[in-house]
Write a protein that holds these residues in place. Structure first.
Motif, short mmCIF file in Angstrom:
data_model
loop_
_atom_site.label_atom_id
_atom_site.label_comp_id
_atom_site.label_asym_id
_atom_site.label_seq_id
_atom_site.Cartn_x
_atom_site.Cartn_y
_atom_site.Cartn_z
N ASP A 49 31.11 50.17 41.76
CA ASP A 49 31.37 48.84 42.46
C ASP A 49 31.47 48.00 41.47
N PHE A 50 32.41 47.83 40.67
CA PHE A 50 32.88 47.11 39.33
C PHE A 50 33.29 45.44 39.60
N THR A 51 32.17 44.85 39.27
CA THR A 51 32.08 43.68 39.61
C THR A 51 32.07 42.33 38.65
N SER A 81 31.12 45.09 46.56
CA SER A 81 31.88 45.60 47.68
C SER A 81 33.55 46.66 48.15
N GLN A 82 33.73 47.28 46.58
CA GLN A 82 34.80 47.84 47.10
C GLN A 82 34.87 48.44 46.10
N PRO A 83 34.17 50.06 45.92
CA PRO A 83 33.72 51.10 45.13
C PRO A 83 35.42 51.46 44.36
N VAL A 84 35.51 51.16 43.61
CA VAL A 84 36.98 52.49 42.76
C VAL A 84 36.31 53.31 41.94
N ARG A 85 37.75 54.67 42.78
CA ARG A 85 37.77 55.93 41.69
C ARG A 85 37.10 55.53 40.59
N LEU A 86 36.43 56.47 39.38
CA LEU A 86 36.87 56.16 37.98
C LEU A 86 37.97 56.51 36.95
N THR A 87 38.86 57.34 37.95
CA THR A 87 39.97 57.58 37.69
C THR A 87 40.94 56.70 37.88
N ARG A 91 43.09 53.76 35.52
CA ARG A 91 44.58 53.59 35.19
C ARG A 91 44.75 51.99 35.33
N THR A 92 44.05 51.32 35.47
CA THR A 92 44.35 50.04 35.88
C THR A 92 43.62 49.29 34.07
N LEU A 93 42.59 49.71 33.52
CA LEU A 93 42.42 49.98 32.28
C LEU A 93 43.97 50.21 31.19
N GLU A 94 44.08 51.57 31.56
CA GLU A 94 45.55 51.99 30.57
C GLU A 94 46.44 50.46 30.82
N GLU A 95 47.02 50.22 32.22
CA GLU A 95 47.94 49.17 32.20
C GLU A 95 47.65 47.78 32.18
N TYR A 129 28.25 33.33 50.60
CA TYR A 129 29.74 33.30 49.23
C TYR A 129 29.41 35.36 49.61
N ARG A 130 30.79 35.50 49.31
CA ARG A 130 31.11 36.92 48.68
C ARG A 130 32.42 37.21 47.56
N PRO A 131 31.77 37.81 47.11
CA PRO A 131 32.80 38.25 45.82
C PRO A 131 34.26 38.38 46.33
N THR A 132 35.55 38.42 45.64
CA THR A 132 36.46 37.80 45.66
C THR A 132 37.19 38.41 44.96
N THR A 133 37.45 38.48 43.37
CA THR A 133 37.74 39.19 42.56
C THR A 133 37.77 40.66 42.14
N ASP A 134 39.34 40.97 42.97
CA ASP A 134 39.70 42.49 43.00
C ASP A 134 39.72 42.82 41.72
N LEU A 135 39.47 44.01 40.76
CA LEU A 135 39.86 45.49 39.73
C LEU A 135 40.93 44.53 38.68
N ARG A 136 42.47 44.70 39.58
CA ARG A 136 43.04 44.29 38.79
C ARG A 136 43.57 43.49 38.49
N THR A 137 42.91 42.26 38.87
CA THR A 137 42.67 40.39 38.25
C THR A 137 41.50 40.43 37.04
N GLY A 138 40.18 41.40 37.67
CA GLY A 138 39.19 41.16 36.50
C GLY A 138 39.79 41.92 35.67
N ILE A 139 40.38 43.11 35.87
CA ILE A 139 40.18 43.86 34.38
C ILE A 139 41.61 42.85 33.46
#
Length: 204
Positions: A49-51, A81-87, A91-95, A129-139
């Motif tokens: 659950d990357f935050t 609250s959006q668990p992301v598979r490591l793979t 892939r998002t980090l590579e991009e 309050y609830r976190p709103t930053t998705d993985l692509r935006t955060g990375i």
């Protein structure tokens, strides 16, 4: 006592610019930019659950703005609250970095867990309050870390189809404001100037 009146906050897999060097985002980035392999446990079949750090700061600030009137013993999760598979994370980090990861697939690490997941319903109900930053935006924001200032350089820069020139990208950004979060303050670093620390009242 003051301690008895404070809620307990639990953070989930926090990442962001200038993040901890022992966490996956920085470990993977350092290796990828150097052209070295990354260790991928359980063959990448792990969920986390990357935050993003800004969501953590906003969550802490939301709690600080409404101190409890009486002692409480509640625990509040702050996570995406959006668990992301490591793979998918890799892939998002590579991009974002423009560097392909050399993966060393390994079995499940002893003592590790398969999935982390933050149930933030209590935080949302009590503090709105609830976190709103998705993985692509955060990375994408994490990738703007000035890696060269950390002694990390892109070994693959300039090779056709492998990586952007990370050093040039950050040199181009030196005319812009760079920001980082330390505790509950944000430090703004102006090129050629001194850091200016803004307290929470200036942020929220």
């Amino acid at each position: 006592s003051l301690h008895d009146a404070l809620p307990i906050l639990r953070f989930f897999t926090v990442y962001g610019p200038w993040g901890r060097p022992d966490m996956a985002p920085m470990l993977f980035s350092r290796a990828m930019l150097a052209g070295e392999p990354i260790r991928v446990f359980n063959n990448g079949d792990l969920l986390r659950d990357f935050t993003y750090i800004d969501d953590i700061v906003e969550g802490v600030a939301a709690v600080l703005r409404q101190p409890p009137a009486s002692p409480i013993d509640r625990i509040y999760n702050i996570g995406c609250s959006q668990p992301v598979r490591l793979t998918d994370f890799i892939r998002t980090l590579e991009e974002a970095l423009g560097c392909e990861a050399r993966k060393q697939m390994l079995p499940m690490q002893a003592g590790d867990v398969y999935r982390t997941y933050a149930d933030t319903s209590r935080l949302e109900a009590d503090y709105g309050y609830r976190p709103t930053t998705d993985l692509r935006t955060g990375i994408g924001r994490f990738a703007d870390t000035p890696f060269d200032s950390l002694g990390i350089r892109c070994a693959a820069a300039g090779e056709k189809g492998v990586g952007r020139d990370i050093d040039d990208r950050h040199n181009a950004r030196r005319g812009q404001i760079r920001q980082n979060v330390f505790g509950f303050h944000r430090v703004t670093i102006y090129p050629g100037g001194q850091p200016r620390i803004r307290a929470p009242r200036d942020l929220y």
